[in-house]
Design an enzyme around this catalytic site. Structure first.
Site, short mmCIF file in Angstrom:
data_model
loop_
_atom_site.label_atom_id
_atom_site.label_comp_id
_atom_site.label_asym_id
_atom_site.label_seq_id
_atom_site.Cartn_x
_atom_site.Cartn_y
_atom_site.Cartn_z
N GLY A 32 0.82 -1.20 0.00
CA GLY A 32 0.00 0.00 0.00
C GLY A 32 0.85 1.24 0.00
N GLY A 35 1.05 5.03 1.91
CA GLY A 35 0.57 5.90 2.96
C GLY A 35 0.98 7.34 2.71
N GLY A 36 0.66 8.19 3.67
CA GLY A 36 0.98 9.60 3.52
C GLY A 36 2.46 9.88 3.47
N PHE A 37 3.27 8.98 4.07
CA PHE A 37 4.71 9.21 4.13
C PHE A 37 5.48 8.30 3.19
CE2 PHE A 37 4.00 10.83 8.67
CZ PHE A 37 4.00 12.14 8.24
N GLY A 38 4.81 7.43 2.43
CA GLY A 38 5.53 6.57 1.51
C GLY A 38 4.90 5.20 1.38
N VAL A 90 4.62 0.91 1.46
CA VAL A 90 4.90 -0.21 2.36
C VAL A 90 5.00 -1.47 1.52
CG1 VAL A 90 4.11 -1.54 4.35
CG2 VAL A 90 3.63 0.91 4.23
N LYS A 98 8.47 -0.12 5.49
CA LYS A 98 7.93 1.21 5.17
C LYS A 98 9.07 2.05 4.60
CE LYS A 98 5.52 5.08 7.42
NZ LYS A 98 4.97 5.56 8.71
N ASP A 112 -2.78 10.37 15.34
CA ASP A 112 -3.18 10.05 13.97
C ASP A 112 -3.91 8.71 13.92
OD1 ASP A 112 -3.39 10.59 11.25
OD2 ASP A 112 -1.50 9.59 10.76
#
Length: 201
Positions: free
Chosen positions: A52, A54-57, A59, A73, A170
């Site tokens: 997937g 995510g907001g930071f990169g 996985v 991640k 979060d």
């Protein structure tokens, strides 16, 4: 804000000291992986291994040479998560031990690469089930109650029972992972804040 790596060789069993404003922030030992190991485990971060984004990169699923399945991640250089957020996630998660929190296995710092290595959780995240009309039916009320209680226990541990008082900041369905038995595990501590045990504000 800087990161100082105290290493003889870049390998898993080195010690890494993080510094903040010239002072030691904390020390994390026996957690560092070299980049080549993680590239091999994830087939060089191939799309086939991607779990997937995510907001930071992204996985990625990986498998180490001993057969252990991992989730890596890979923080995007343009993600907005810099050294401070990366440092937060490594330090916070490394200190936490609870069945309802995702377990950090290690990390990698190599040039521009910032990688976090977690236990692999096979049933993806809670939002994968909640927001899909077909998959949602797999969440009967018994499973939903189990997930609610597990998340509550994890949050209670963070707020009250861990060595430090930690505010996640979060918590959302995409940050609640589900293991093979549908037990919830809170993940993604990049936005977390740490408070002293006696600090309330």
């Amino acid at each position: 804000i800087g990161i100082c790596c105290i290493t003889n060789k870049v390998k898993k069993h080195d010690a890494v000291a993080f510094s903040h404003a010239g002072e030691d922030f904390t020390t994390v030992e026996s957690l560092q992986y070299d980049l080549a190991t993680l590239q091999s485990a994830t087939n060089n971060f191939s799309n086939e291994n991607k779990l997937g984004e995510g907001g930071f990169g992204g996985v990625y699923k990986g498998r180490l040479s001993d057969g252990l399945e991992i989730a890596v991640k890979r923080l995007s250089q343009s993600s907005g998560q810099g050294v401070q957020e990366f440092k937060n996630e490594v330090v916070v998660v490394a200190m936490l031990q609870h069945r309802n929190l995702v377990r950090l296995l290690g990390f990698c710092l190599a040039g521009e690469e910032k990688l976090l290595v977690y236990e692999y959780v096979p049933n993806k995240s809670l939002d994968y089930f909640l927001f899909d009309s077909e998959k949602r039916v797999k969440l009967d009320w018994a499973k939903r109650y189990k997930i609610i209680v597990g998340v509550a226990r994890g949050m209670l541990y963070l707020h009250q029972d861990s060595r430090l008082r930690i505010i996640h900041r979060d918590l959302k369905a995409s940050n609640v992972l589900l293991d093979a038995d549908m037990n919830p595990k809170i993940s993604d501590f990049g936005m977390a804040r740490i408070f002293g045990v006696d600090q309330t504000q």
